[in-house]
Motif scaffolding. Structure first.
Motif, short mmCIF file in Angstrom:
data_model
loop_
_atom_site.label_atom_id
_atom_site.label_comp_id
_atom_site.label_asym_id
_atom_site.label_seq_id
_atom_site.Cartn_x
_atom_site.Cartn_y
_atom_site.Cartn_z
N VAL A 48 0.88 -1.17 0.00
CA VAL A 48 0.00 0.00 0.00
C VAL A 48 0.91 1.22 0.00
N ASP A 49 0.90 1.97 -1.10
CA ASP A 49 1.83 3.10 -1.20
C ASP A 49 1.46 4.24 -0.26
N GLY A 50 0.20 4.40 0.01
CA GLY A 50 -0.25 5.43 0.93
C GLY A 50 -0.47 4.87 2.32
N LEU A 56 0.99 -8.72 3.20
CA LEU A 56 1.41 -7.33 3.14
C LEU A 56 2.85 -7.18 3.61
N VAL A 57 3.70 -6.54 2.77
CA VAL A 57 5.13 -6.37 3.06
C VAL A 57 5.48 -4.92 3.36
N GLU A 58 4.86 -3.97 2.67
CA GLU A 58 5.24 -2.57 2.83
C GLU A 58 4.02 -1.67 2.74
N VAL A 59 3.98 -0.65 3.62
CA VAL A 59 2.94 0.38 3.54
C VAL A 59 3.60 1.74 3.72
N GLY A 60 2.86 2.76 3.27
CA GLY A 60 3.34 4.12 3.48
C GLY A 60 3.19 4.53 4.93
N THR A 61 1.96 4.51 5.44
CA THR A 61 1.72 4.72 6.86
C THR A 61 0.73 3.66 7.33
N LEU A 62 0.77 3.39 8.64
CA LEU A 62 -0.10 2.39 9.24
C LEU A 62 -0.79 3.03 10.43
#
Length: 376
Positions: free
Chosen positions: A68-70, A89-95
């Protein structure tokens, strides 16, 4: 574009079984009857993924979602007990996981390794564990943990090596910081404030550098601050209004970029004692302070260890201590860039204070008076 399903009072299920990528935001908000969301083929969201104010939502299937880029925002989904639908899910912009009244842990985020922005875990009244974040190594922004009433430690963050800012605020059950054993670098600051059951900062054993400031305030049960491996702090260090605090010890700290303040100088003349139980401050390796170095309004302070101190760029103040009788553990190879104050210390003799002041260099001014020791 964006995909939005919002303000529908009757919809119980949202399914897009063949959607592979979202080029904008995916928002499911204020759908009062929504119980299940299924997007099993969705791999990438280039914007935000927002699940907000869906009070009946209990079943998620984003099983192929890796990025999720955002922002991934799960907010006020009161029936949600787990995040099991995010298993890839491996990477997100913010959580942002906040105010989900039934969420017990963060299982389902077990593959998450990187957050390029902030992580915010706020509220979530029954959250007992951060397990589920066990693979997370990097948070580029702030890790903010605020208010989980049931959270007793930070187990589940054992792989975390670096964060931008570390903020722990307003917890009622957090006892120590166990779970942060791999955290070595904080590029910004550390703020630990209003955590009423926190007794120590045990768990910060691996931290070596803090790029910003360290603030420890109003932690009512905290008895000691020991950070054994920390070498440098780029900003301020401040500690006050922790009534049970007895010990501050950072044996390997060599430099503080801005200032180190224990106590609250603006209240000393009102008789305010900010850390009434503090008995000892031990900083045996501290050599340079880029701003002020101040110890004041500390009724129980008996030991102040600064044998390696060479330079204080601002003011060096020892004022209104109640038990400090000896300056023998302070360096005399010291240059103070501005003012030296040794004032109103009940158990320190005026002669000893004057002898120490005469042995060091203060470039602007020296004030040594009203030292009434020795105590009987």
């Amino acid at each position: 574009g964006d995909l939005e399903v919002a303000f529908d009072e009757t919809l119980t299920c949202v399914e897009f079984p063949h959607l592979a990528a979202a080029l904008g935001d995916v928002r499911l908000e204020h759908d009062d009857a929504l119980e299940a969301v299924g997007m099993p083929d969705l791999a990438v969201v280039q914007g935000d993924l927002e699940l907000q104010m869906n009070f009946a939502l209990s079943n998620l299937d984003f099983s192929h979602l890796t990025e999720v880029d955002g922002a991934l925002d799960v907010h006020v989904c009161d029936a949600l007990t787990s995040l099991d639908g995010f298993g890839s899910l491996v990477e997100v912009g913010t959580l942002d996981i906040s105010a989900n009244d039934s969420l017990v842990d963060l299982h389902g985020l077990g593959e998450l390794e990187r957050v390029t922005g902030d992580v915010s875990i706020v509220g979530n009244g029954v959250l007992e564990s951060l397990h589920g974040l066990d693979a997370l190594t990097t948070i580029a922004g702030e890790l903010y943990v605020g208010g989980p009433a049931a959270l007793e430690d930070l187990q589940g963050l054992g792989s975390l090596q670096s964060v931008g800012i570390l903020t722990l605020e307003g917890t009622s059950a957090l006892v120590d910081l166990t779970g942060l054993s791999s955290l070595a670098t904080v590029s910004g600051g550390v703020e630990i404030v209003d955590n009423h059951a926190l007794t120590s900062v045990d768990g910060l054993d691996a931290i070596e550098t803090v790029g910003g400031s360290v603030a420890l305030r109003r932690n009512d049960a905290m008895t000691r601050v020991e950070i054994p491996e920390i070498v440098s702090i780029g900003g301020w260090v401040s500690s006050y209004e922790s009534p049970s605090l007895e010990t501050i010890e950072m044996p390997n700290l060599t430099s503080v970029g801005e200032g180190f303040v224990v106590g609250c100088c603006w209240d000393i003349y009102a008789g305010f004692d900010s850390n009434p139980a503090l008995r000892e401050v031990r900083l045996p390796g501290l050599a340079t302070v880029g701003g002020d170095l101040e110890f004041h309004s500390l009724a129980s302070l008996a030991a102040l260890e600064l044998p390696a101190l060479m330079a204080v760029s601002g003011t060096f103040r020892i004022e209104s201590t109640g038990a400090l009788s000896d300056l023998g553990e302070l360096s005399t190879d010291l240059i103070v860039g501005e003012r030296l104050y040794i004032l109103n210390n009940s158990c320190l003799s005026q002669a000893d204070a004057e002898a120490y002041a005469s042995a060091i260099v203060a470039l602007v001014d020296t004030s040594v008076s009203y030292n009434y020791g020795p105590c009987e």
